[in-house]
Design a protein around this motif. Structure first.
Motif, mmCIF file in Angstrom:
data_model
loop_
_atom_site.group_PDB
_atom_site.id
_atom_site.type_symbol
_atom_site.label_atom_id
_atom_site.label_comp_id
_atom_site.label_asym_id
_atom_site.label_seq_id
_atom_site.Cartn_x
_atom_site.Cartn_y
_atom_site.Cartn_z
ATOM 1 N N TYR A 69 0.902 -1.154 0.000
ATOM 2 C CA TYR A 69 0.000 0.000 0.000
ATOM 3 C C TYR A 69 0.935 1.197 0.000
ATOM 4 O O TYR A 69 1.615 1.423 1.005
ATOM 5 C CB TYR A 69 -0.852 0.038 1.265
ATOM 6 N N VAL A 108 2.748 -5.011 2.830
ATOM 7 C CA VAL A 108 1.907 -5.670 3.844
ATOM 8 C C VAL A 108 1.754 -7.177 3.618
ATOM 9 O O VAL A 108 1.361 -7.887 4.525
ATOM 10 C CB VAL A 108 0.515 -5.004 3.977
ATOM 11 N N PRO A 160 -3.174 -12.180 13.743
ATOM 12 C CA PRO A 160 -3.549 -11.042 14.582
ATOM 13 C C PRO A 160 -3.996 -9.845 13.747
ATOM 14 O O PRO A 160 -3.882 -9.871 12.512
ATOM 15 C CB PRO A 160 -2.250 -10.717 15.322
ATOM 16 N N ASN A 161 -4.456 -8.804 14.387
ATOM 17 C CA ASN A 161 -4.852 -7.574 13.690
ATOM 18 C C ASN A 161 -3.706 -7.086 12.803
ATOM 19 O O ASN A 161 -2.557 -7.068 13.232
ATOM 20 C CB ASN A 161 -5.151 -6.442 14.693
ATOM 21 N N GLY A 162 -4.065 -6.711 11.597
ATOM 22 C CA GLY A 162 -3.072 -6.103 10.706
ATOM 23 C C GLY A 162 -2.152 -7.107 10.032
ATOM 24 O O GLY A 162 -1.203 -6.733 9.348
ATOM 25 N N ALA A 163 -2.412 -8.409 10.201
ATOM 26 C CA ALA A 163 -1.522 -9.433 9.627
ATOM 27 C C ALA A 163 -1.592 -9.467 8.107
ATOM 28 O O ALA A 163 -0.660 -9.908 7.439
ATOM 29 C CB ALA A 163 -1.889 -10.809 10.186
ATOM 30 N N GLY A 164 -2.722 -9.028 7.554
ATOM 31 C CA GLY A 164 -2.866 -9.039 6.103
ATOM 32 C C GLY A 164 -3.960 -9.971 5.612
ATOM 33 O O GLY A 164 -4.057 -10.266 4.414
ATOM 34 N N THR A 185 -7.361 -9.604 5.531
ATOM 35 C CA THR A 185 -8.366 -8.968 4.674
ATOM 36 C C THR A 185 -7.757 -8.621 3.316
ATOM 37 O O THR A 185 -8.383 -8.845 2.271
ATOM 38 C CB THR A 185 -8.932 -7.700 5.362
ATOM 39 N N ARG A 206 -9.311 -6.020 -4.867
ATOM 40 C CA ARG A 206 -8.094 -5.227 -4.696
ATOM 41 C C ARG A 206 -7.049 -5.740 -5.670
ATOM 42 O O ARG A 206 -6.850 -6.952 -5.767
ATOM 43 C CB ARG A 206 -7.608 -5.383 -3.250
ATOM 44 N N GLN A 246 -16.418 -8.131 6.141
ATOM 45 C CA GLN A 246 -16.245 -7.869 7.561
ATOM 46 C C GLN A 246 -17.251 -6.819 8.026
ATOM 47 O O GLN A 246 -17.863 -6.929 9.058
ATOM 48 C CB GLN A 246 -14.830 -7.359 7.787
ATOM 49 N N GLU A 252 -13.830 -12.760 8.970
ATOM 50 C CA GLU A 252 -14.138 -12.700 10.410
ATOM 51 C C GLU A 252 -15.640 -12.826 10.683
ATOM 52 O O GLU A 252 -16.245 -11.936 11.273
ATOM 53 C CB GLU A 252 -13.573 -11.421 11.017
ATOM 54 N N HIS A 298 -9.425 -14.443 14.027
ATOM 55 C CA HIS A 298 -8.354 -14.200 15.005
ATOM 56 C C HIS A 298 -8.254 -15.373 15.965
ATOM 57 O O HIS A 298 -7.389 -15.390 16.818
ATOM 58 C CB HIS A 298 -8.722 -13.017 15.917
HETATM 59 N N1 LIG Z 1 -6.254 0.742 2.089
HETATM 60 C C1 LIG Z 1 -5.139 0.642 2.810
HETATM 61 N N2 LIG Z 1 -4.158 1.562 2.680
HETATM 62 C C2 LIG Z 1 -3.012 1.463 3.397
HETATM 63 N N3 LIG Z 1 -2.745 0.483 4.276
HETATM 64 C C3 LIG Z 1 -3.685 -0.454 4.444
HETATM 65 C C4 LIG Z 1 -4.934 -0.416 3.739
HETATM 66 N N4 LIG Z 1 -5.663 -1.486 4.117
HETATM 67 C C5 LIG Z 1 -4.916 -2.157 5.031
HETATM 68 N N5 LIG Z 1 -3.725 -1.538 5.227
HETATM 69 C C6 LIG Z 1 -2.636 -2.006 6.119
HETATM 70 O O1 LIG Z 1 -2.249 -3.301 5.682
HETATM 71 C C7 LIG Z 1 -1.957 -4.150 6.785
HETATM 72 C C8 LIG Z 1 -2.798 -5.404 6.673
HETATM 73 O O2 LIG Z 1 -4.180 -5.054 6.855
HETATM 74 P P1 LIG Z 1 -5.358 -6.112 6.751
HETATM 75 O O3 LIG Z 1 -6.627 -5.357 6.901
HETATM 76 O O4 LIG Z 1 -5.163 -6.931 5.527
HETATM 77 O O5 LIG Z 1 -5.069 -6.995 8.041
HETATM 78 P P2 LIG Z 1 -6.018 -8.040 8.781
HETATM 79 O O6 LIG Z 1 -5.139 -9.215 9.066
HETATM 80 O O7 LIG Z 1 -7.236 -8.291 7.996
HETATM 81 O O8 LIG Z 1 -6.351 -7.269 10.103
HETATM 82 P P3 LIG Z 1 -7.670 -7.314 11.053
HETATM 83 O O9 LIG Z 1 -7.611 -8.620 11.752
HETATM 84 O O10 LIG Z 1 -7.431 -6.169 11.968
HETATM 85 O O11 LIG Z 1 -8.866 -7.153 10.171
HETATM 86 C C9 LIG Z 1 -2.221 -3.324 8.036
HETATM 87 O O12 LIG Z 1 -0.987 -2.835 8.501
HETATM 88 C C10 LIG Z 1 -3.101 -2.202 7.553
HETATM 89 O O13 LIG Z 1 -2.875 -1.045 8.324
#
Ligand SMILES: Nc1ncnc2c1ncn2[C@@H]1O[C@H](COP(=O)(O)OP(=O)(O)OP(=O)(O)O)[C@@H](O)[C@H]1O
Length: 270
Positions: free
Chosen positions: A3, A8, A27-31, A33, A43, A73, A145, A178
């Protein structure tokens, strides 16, 4: 996947088989989504190759899209619609949709058929989300989720539903969570995604073997608890016994639970 300049996802290499229930855990932010949005064609990726049901999601056709069921989600609010009405409406976009009443019965929502969507409880809304995801008889169902905010009973019912869909309809399910216990319970295979990389991928027992390495040896020394993680706890205990020249205060040897090992794994990689 990047991004802007932020990377990511790094070299995520996955193969999901038809008819499989596959969970993406992390975990949150793992990637998680980001990964499923790429697979859904929502995407565009910055690098790599992706094939879903034999096609590149970036070059998706309507016919390809119609084979997917997607449960996002975030709830897209259709609060003013009636439950059956919304399901019938979404179904009308497909060639051979499920009968709305049959689907509502399967999902335990018959009593809510004439209610407005805004009146449903969180668990009922999530079940309706799933109904909307499968009304077009998808070959592949993405669930991001799906059980967040569920009480244990709703979670159990939801798991039974997913298992039934995979077994009876042969739907391939890709689900993010999670919750390690959820992945263990539901998935044929799971990939643990940490910091944009797959840390471990396998069946529940393979996961346990990979994640649950070593034992924890604890003892008290100088009035403080010490912890050693080791593959050879009996040797560690023997060495401690020698060093203490006798019984080791507070000695305890324990294999961490899968949950503890998972938390350790994501802590180490973060
Ligand atoms: N549109 C975007 N622009 C910039 N960074 C993004 C964008 N979407 C997600 N990110 C970043 O990419 C990384 C992965 O995000 P993602 O949403 O894929 O994680 P996740 O595993 O689904 O998290 P969660 O469990 O919190 O939903 C994170 O650091 C997030 O901040």
């Amino acid at each position: 996947m990047t991004y802007g300049s932020a990377e990511v996802l790094r070299g995520v290499d996955l193969q999901i088989r038809r008819g499989e229930i596959f969970t993406l855990l992390g975990p949150n932010g793992a990637g998680k989504t980001t990964t499923i949005e790429i697979l859904e064609g929502f995407r565009n990726r910055s690098a790599g190759e992706v094939s879903v049901l034999g096609a590149d999601p970036e070059k998706a056709t309507e016919a390809w899209r119609a084979k997917l069921g997607i449960v996002l989600q975030s709830w897209r609010d259709h609060g003013r619609w009636g439950v059956r009405e919304l399901l019938g409406h979404i179904g009308s976009f497909y060639d051979d949709p499920h009968d709305p009443d049959r689907l509502l019965a399967d999902l335990g929502l018959t009593a809510q058929a004439d209610q407005r969507v805004s009146r449903l409880s969180g668990g009922q809304r999530r079940r309706l989300d799933v109904a909307l995801g499968i009304v077009g008889r998808p070959e592949l169902l993405f669930l991001d989720e799906p059980t967040t905010g569920f009480d244990p009973e709703a979670r159990r019912e939801f798991h039974l539903l997913i298992e039934r869909l995979a077994a009876d309809e042969g739907i391939t399910v890709l689900l993010t969570t999670h919750d390690l216990a959820e992945a263990e319970k539901l998935a044929h295979r799971t990939a643990i995604l940490v910091g944009g990389e797959i840390a471990v991928c396998g069946t529940p027992s393979e996961l346990a073997r990979h994640v649950q390495t070593g034992s924890h040896v604890r003892w008290i020394e100088d009035g403080r608890e010490k912890v050693l993680r080791t593959e050879d706890p009996s040797r560690a205990a023997w060495e401690l016994h020698r060093r203490f020249e006798g019984p080791v205060p507070g000695l305890e040897i324990r294999r961490p639970s899968l949950e503890e090992s998972y938390l350790e794994l994501i802590g180490r990689a973060a």
